[in-house]
Design an enzyme around this catalytic site. Structure first.
Site, mmCIF file in Angstrom:
data_model
loop_
_atom_site.group_PDB
_atom_site.id
_atom_site.type_symbol
_atom_site.label_atom_id
_atom_site.label_comp_id
_atom_site.label_asym_id
_atom_site.label_seq_id
_atom_site.Cartn_x
_atom_site.Cartn_y
_atom_site.Cartn_z
ATOM 1 N N GLU C 163 0.709 -0.835 0.061
ATOM 2 C CA GLU C 163 0.416 -0.056 -0.221
ATOM 3 C C GLU C 163 0.835 0.625 -0.371
ATOM 4 O O GLU C 163 0.858 2.107 0.589
ATOM 5 C CB GLU C 163 -1.059 -0.192 1.328
ATOM 6 C CG GLU C 163 -1.849 -0.915 1.141
ATOM 7 C CD GLU C 163 -3.099 -0.490 1.857
ATOM 8 O OE1 GLU C 163 -2.891 -0.303 2.969
ATOM 9 O OE2 GLU C 163 -4.247 -1.177 1.930
ATOM 10 N N GLU C 321 -6.095 -6.757 -1.361
ATOM 11 C CA GLU C 321 -6.546 -7.107 -0.079
ATOM 12 C C GLU C 321 -8.375 -6.542 -0.060
ATOM 13 O O GLU C 321 -8.775 -6.008 -0.940
ATOM 14 C CB GLU C 321 -6.470 -6.288 0.569
ATOM 15 C CG GLU C 321 -4.536 -6.267 1.277
ATOM 16 C CD GLU C 321 -3.981 -5.181 2.309
ATOM 17 O OE1 GLU C 321 -5.231 -5.069 2.968
ATOM 18 O OE2 GLU C 321 -2.650 -5.025 2.063
#
Lengths: 681, 681, 681
Positions: C163, C321
């Site tokens: 991320e 995710e």
């Protein structure tokens, strides 16, 4: 615990009974006024019945104007004048606010926020609790004060600092970092143990050396919860350590003078674990201020006072600060209503306070708190406030025999825990709307509404003598508590808990297998996922009530579990509350935050099932709070009006809310209708 | 005060009368555009009737691109072009925004917030007013500009910096700390006097040396109010000191050129005490922007303009900045409605502005204010805005004879005080909802609604010529004001004040004995405790109105006091407003923030009792604001429509709102229906 | 672009077809658990059908506990165990969160906020993307990981960091300042060009040397918009540069292993220009979390997935995710409803995801995300979540043949641009309520409501194959886009845009002459001033609808322009939407933010006029989203229920929403009624 238990009243204080008087007084700050005003002050103190004042709380800069000079005259003279007029002194060590010369010479004592901002002088309490430099100067000051006044015959009590932790408990400075590391090393012994406790395997946080550990300063993402929780513990302990350091100086120099410091059991103040602090002082003191936001303010008074009573282990305690009328620190500060001054104070008395005091004696003309009310207001003695002060003084005098009586224990114990509070409200949780204290207050009020007296007590204190033990929202549960709850139930006791209880152990590690892990087997139920509700969402409950904030889906596991209440609407039939009978005892779970009426009905059922009778008829309970105090020879019942409208507590046949018991004497306190019934048999 | 009184119009500016023209113009920033565009600019200026522009306001980095190099060509050429086209120049000293080379070489000039955060370049006004380094560079720049252009025949006015204090007035840097200490030493002389003024006996804040004093940087608790109030005073004075430093350079080099700087009398801008600043300039200038939040925006225009007129002591002033349409700095920036451009500007004219100017001439294509409207919008001259600009230019030309006329004084004075404003809104007060300016606006609007013209004036200015003097919320009252109010009433004048007036002296120390201490005896009443109301709470008043924000409980002390109005409901019978006749004069107190209709009725009664007649029939007052200007030989009445819908101000028999007086000439300004009546006899 | 296109599935992974399986898995963090738990993990993975996990994402501190020591055993053993059980590994480089030893030794790598606050360790991602020190350590770590595992047969994919930019993308440190200057020098070449681009002639901001330039740190006033916009660009590029540096190490050591990093195309996450980043990786991955605030959460899923599909240029991508149920980072985190787990995942599949993965495999017992759901929840495998995980695993297995099929392009293209997003939401604008992504979402949903599949694509990608091209709120338009839009229309294509489009060029400089400058001539209309609406204001539109947020006043310039809709009420008759026919094509403008129903009607008209037929009957579109994927030989239609109530998509005559086309096979996925129709002909 020290040998002391209460004020060392001077020989000159007139006691009405052998038990000494009830204390009545205020913070007294003569340094703000002329000597002429001092003389008027003591005259007025006698007029009002004031017999103890808290002196020198903020006198540091007055008595020590530079690092190397003391000027004692103000304190000397004021102390003498008070003593000569029969007013005992609770003497402040004076260290609550570092004087300008100290912060100018040593800016390294200034606290630092989590954002790295230095908190400058200008207010008060701008010191790092862990600063060695601050401690050196402050303890030297304590020593100087104790040496000068320790043998004064008017000295009734030492008052360490003031409201310790009100503004500076969470300090993120480098001093704090050093002390935090030492504290952690003492707690965990090894870095490996720290890593395990803090679950540092997550997010690559594994420490390899103590020197890497920091306070939870502002970070890029959620900070480690173990680090946060331990920083709460450390911050409370660090300040307690400072308290102990002042106490040690006083004990050394004046071993016979009792010591206190004023706690702040009120509203959301939560950073000091007073369950641990209480053993460092001889007299438990508390400050309590109501706020405009306290819609249920009479229950808030009772709830806080009940917890202070629990902290005091039923011994007398000192209501150190409250306001006679308006305060200055809220956004909007309306005055108190007529009569509220007396009623608020009597509530504290009913819960065991043997001294009733205020901030402050005379309303300041200047400074940050000049708009905080006082016993002598800006308007002077030709004022409603002053007249009410004098009326209360007279009432306390008439109740002198109450002094030293015991605040009687009830049959319902509400368990309170600062660590659970801290842990339950960490970030990154199912709901940041969860408020531990609010939930406990819900339950306290529900019992009060149903006519039950509730003892609020630290979770570590023995609860075996209470048939009904209630632990709402006890998110963090240590092994000891878990074991004691099981033993209580096994011994025929009754235990009630709620959603978001029993979730983690003392390291904030989840007890696995389904919620509430710590109590799951005892309760005979299981919750797979938390049920937090969005703002405004409500889940209906059978009987017309509803739940907000939270609504767990409960799976009943043990066959003997009874469902006490169900959801309605879309979740109709699903249990909202359960009770598992276990021998003569039971274990109950409430999975939702119920509306007040529904919770009131539920607590009445839980109490009935536990064989606990209400203290008041429920119809009287709507407008009266009842509390008792006892000597061996006399019993006092306090009936405190719960609303703003005066109401009688007498039925047609007299005080029938007391179920026909005889009353020797009745003290009525208008206009709120508070009543003290004396010598019931 | 200097000998100058107005612009030094160049010989080339065409005056229609011997009194010179009305100014019409805008900020002009040629550095943003090509020379080709400049030529179009001056052509369009002529088309619109623009006769003065504000040049070079942000030209520092353009003309001095490095510390040791000047490039004058842009300013030289633009100035010549403007002059050649009959456009006078209000020339900026250009110091409003330090150039990048200066902050890169001297980051120590950057301001610091109360939280310790450095304010970096990227915006504008990123300098510490007290920085010796900034001053050295800035004043050298002023000198260079004045030397180059001081004798230019097109130079009509000097424009010092720009909106001084808009972003940097409160600087907490170490430079500020040093200057603050010097300022305090000059004010108080001794540390003891400082301690007394700041009430440092509270919270252990007693100073023993000047070096210990700091600005009120972020602290752990409420900061000392004396420290805060003096920091307000100091901050205004420090910036004023900088203004004076620029002025001194200009006076030295160009003693004959008048000087201005643009004030910001608008909305909540409050940090500069313009009552003191005004004497440093020759021409009072003001910037005024309406916001979307100004629900009563026509009264807001009038209120601000009235205060500027008060500051200008009735001499002509310069409306320096406003917007033709949308601004860019609000959260949401809708355009102005058709016609609003003219109406807003004429309101300023009615209150004494003899020059009407805007930010800015041509809407920027880039930069932070590219979405701020201008005279030449992004859409170009084929646009509603440009057409309205030209229409207004023509209207101002038709009204040229108004120039130099006096904005006539009314009979009602509303006292305005920056120190009272700062002090009343310090923290730790009865209510943080109290807004001084809002309260004064309430009263201004109530008088307007009832048809009265109100003069808003600094409290220190003489008010003896106004029969009715109104001082709402004048929390801080110095001895001089107190004396002058008493003398006014003794001389037959009428005085009105409200809750939270007369509370403290100049050191923010409470006047004891009951509120409002400073006026208590004069008013013949007494208030024991403040009556702030919680949000949403209202107290009903007889006649159907109500009070919000505040509702004092008034005790009538002097027997001759008349009760003007009572509360209703639970407080029925208690006075909400009182009036004490004193000889031919009177002193009145209003203890609540009344709703608009109730207050309007009350001011009409107060005015009638003071013998003051309305300027407009109340039925006309609902939709018209009236203001007059006069020459010796001519009288102008401005009737300004108060709403968004055009309304006639003519009755059936002509302009009967003027009670039959003769009118020589009528100028009607569609679409809002503003009217100027000329030469009334 | 690299030669890779998808995971390098290990030989041991069972593919059902020659095309490989659909991936199914989760982040796997064995370092949090015992080896005994690992063995249970792989058993359960087999049970659920998990075939790929993301390993070692946060393992840095585990495998490198000090700067000079590696401990590989946890990763070694876990990797072997996974491989032995047929689970492929997406291996993290592990650099997402610097270990404590690194920040302790090098605090100079910590990010700094715009306010100058250092972001400390305690969370994750506390590094400056531009720090040379961080890079040195991080790249050495990447090298160590790649050397150890690069040739492991179970390695299917590299996972760079995690991320990237979630918390640290905007760093204002001195490292960032240095890098920003270098980036600007490369972009502009000369300081003069920088001055031109940033319009520094305004507010005296002209730079004379590169060294004067800073990031847009907190300033006294609005920061220069060019500086802000370029800092957005730079911040995305700086982080991308870091991504490229990690990629370079991996390419060098393991040229045959595909590489990914997980993007965050969801909600308001906007700081990374993924249209540029995508070319640095072989496999596009995305994280997507719904929030409680996503009222239209099924459309939000589809919208984000459509944009990821656009980024992936229709190649398969990896949904890296999401959550199985509750997350932990919202204020309130309710669990997902039954069935939502499958439906959310199938939506991603329908839009082209060939791997469906979650954070994380087993719910943590400790740490900051312990209340984030997982495949194996706290409650264990006897839980609804685990049963739904297994059901989804089975469904994915049944749909294995979908793998590698193409997510079919529709006929409507919605243009998406990160630079326009950044620029449109800078401060000092007509309305700070404008939200670029919300506006695009409005249009996406309107098309969905009307039955159209929409392709969301980066503005730079070719749109010539889409008859209808829609660009709402495209505030910033470069020359290339402008040209391509014109060519599209000239070639018979249809173009639609809205208010606040085409306002500025790539330097945020306004295109003059009337809005929307860049498209004004093409559209044949003109807007003089922006029409932002205040909160709560609505402008009615003919037909009963209304506009909020914005309502432009449109002037029709070209005679052939048709007015598609008018305002009603006070603005009745004024156009709210226009369409200019241009040959076979057209250019349309919508000047308001229309309510959903009105916009739905309008898009249907625009589509009809463009000759684009809906994919679903509008009556079915209300509750179904439709998306197709295709192999050469097989066609899959996904019909995804849009609401929380299960609905059939079958009409009386079977799947008549498909207009009678034959279906070989139907897969129904209760309880939400998702349906996959296989092999339509």
């Amino acid at each position: 615990m020290t040998p002391h238990s209460w004020l060392r009243w001077p020989a000159t204080t007139p006691p009405s009974t052998g038990r000494g008087p009830l204390g009545f007084g205020a913070d007294y700050n003569p340094e703000q006024w002329s000597r002429e005003t001092w003389r008027e002050d003591v005259r007025l103190m006698r007029e009002a019945g004031v017999n103890v004042v808290n002196l020198g709380i903020f006198a540091w800069a007055t008595v020590q104007p530079t690092s190397d000079r003391y000027e004692w005259d103000v304190l000397d003279e004021a102390f003498e004048l008070l003593h000569a007029n029969g007013v005992a002194v609770d003497l402040g060590t004076g260290t609550a606010s570092p004087p300008p010369w100290l912060t100018a010479e040593h800016p390294e004592i200034l606290p630092v926020t989590e954002n790295g901002q230095v908190l400058y002088p200008g207010g008060r309490q701008h010191f790092r609790p862990t600063s060695p430099v601050f401690r050196r100067y402050a303890l030297a000051h304590v020593r100087a004060v104790a040496e000068r006044y320790g043998s004064h015959p008017g000295l009734a009590l030492w008052h360490v600092s003031n409201e310790l932790g009100c503004h500076n408990v969470h300090d993120y400075s480098d001093d704090a970092a050093t002390a935090f590391r030492e504290w952690l090393r003492a707690r965990y012994g090894s870095v490996d143990a720290l890593n395990e406790a803090w679950a540092t395997s997550f997010w690559s946080q594994r420490y390899s050396d103590w020197s890497q550990v920091l306070p939870p300063r502002i970070a890029a993402a959620f900070r480690n919860p173990g680090q946060q929780l331990d920083f709460h513990r450390f911050s409370s302990d660090a300040l307690r350590d400072y308290l102990q350091a002042e106490v040690a100086v006083l004990r050394e120099l004046t071993p016979d003078v009792p010591i206190t410091t004023n706690f702040m059991v009120m509203g959301g103040t939560r950073a000091m674990n007073y369950a641990e602090w209480r053993d460092d002082v001889d007299v438990i003191s508390n400050d309590h201020y109501l706020t405009a936001a306290d819609a249920d303010r009479y229950e808030e008074l009772a709830f806080s006072a009940a917890l202070v009573r629990g902290l005091a282990r039923s011994r007398p305690w000192f209501l150190m600060e409250q306001s006679t009328s308006a305060v200055n620190w809220q956004p909007i500060n309306p005055p108190k209503a007529p009569g509220q001054l007396a009623r608020d104070s009597l509530t504290q008395l009913a819960y065991g306070a043997d001294a009733i005091s205020y901030f402050q004696w005379r309303q300041s003309a200047g400074g940050a708190e000049k708009f905080h009310s006082a016993l002598v207001p800006h308007a002077g003695t030709d004022s409603r406030v002053w007249r009410e002060v004098c009326e209360l003084g007279a009432a306390l005098s008439a109740l002198t025999d109450v002094a030293g009586s015991t605040a009687t224990a009830g049959r319902v114990a509400l368990l309170f825990d600062w660590e659970a509070w801290w842990a339950a409200e960490l970030d990154s949780h199912p709901s940041d709307r969860f408020r531990y204290r609010t939930l406990l207050f819900d339950w306290f009020k529900a019992f009060a509404d149903a006519g039950f007296a509730v003892d609020v007590q630290p979770v570590a204190d023995d609860f075996a003598d209470h048939p009904l033990v209630v632990a709402p929202g006890l998110y963090l549960v240590g092994d000891d508590t878990r074991r004691r709850v099981s033993e209580h139930v096994a011994a025929g006791g009754h235990f009630v808990t709620t959603f978001f209880s029993g979730i983690v152990d003392e390291t904030d590690r989840v007890v696995l297998g389904g919620y509430p892990g710590a109590f799951r087997e005892l309760l005979g139920i299981r919750v797979e996922e938390f049920g937090p509700l969005l703002d405004g969402d409500e889940v209906p409950v059978e009987g017309g009530g509803s739940s907000s904030l939270w609504a767990d889906s409960i799976e009943v596991v043990a066959p003997e579990v009874e469902v006490l209440a169900h959801y309605a609407g879309a979740r109709a039939g699903a249990p909202v509350a359960t009770r598992r009978p276990i021998g003569a005892g039971s274990a109950s779970y409430v999975g939702a935050r119920l509306d007040a009426a529904t919770l009131r009905g539920l607590v009445a059922r839980l109490a009935a099932a536990a064989g606990v009778e209400p203290d008041l008829d429920p119809s009287a309970a709507e407008h009266v709070l009842r509390r008792e105090r006892n000597h061996d020879d006399t019993r006092y019942v306090f009936l405190l009006n719960r609303g703003d409208q005066p109401r009688t507590v007498k039925g047609e046949s007299g005080f029938d809310v007391l179920a026909g018991r005889a009353v020797d004497d009745v003290v009525e306190l208008p206009p709120y209708g508070a009543v003290v019934l004396r010598s019931l048999r």
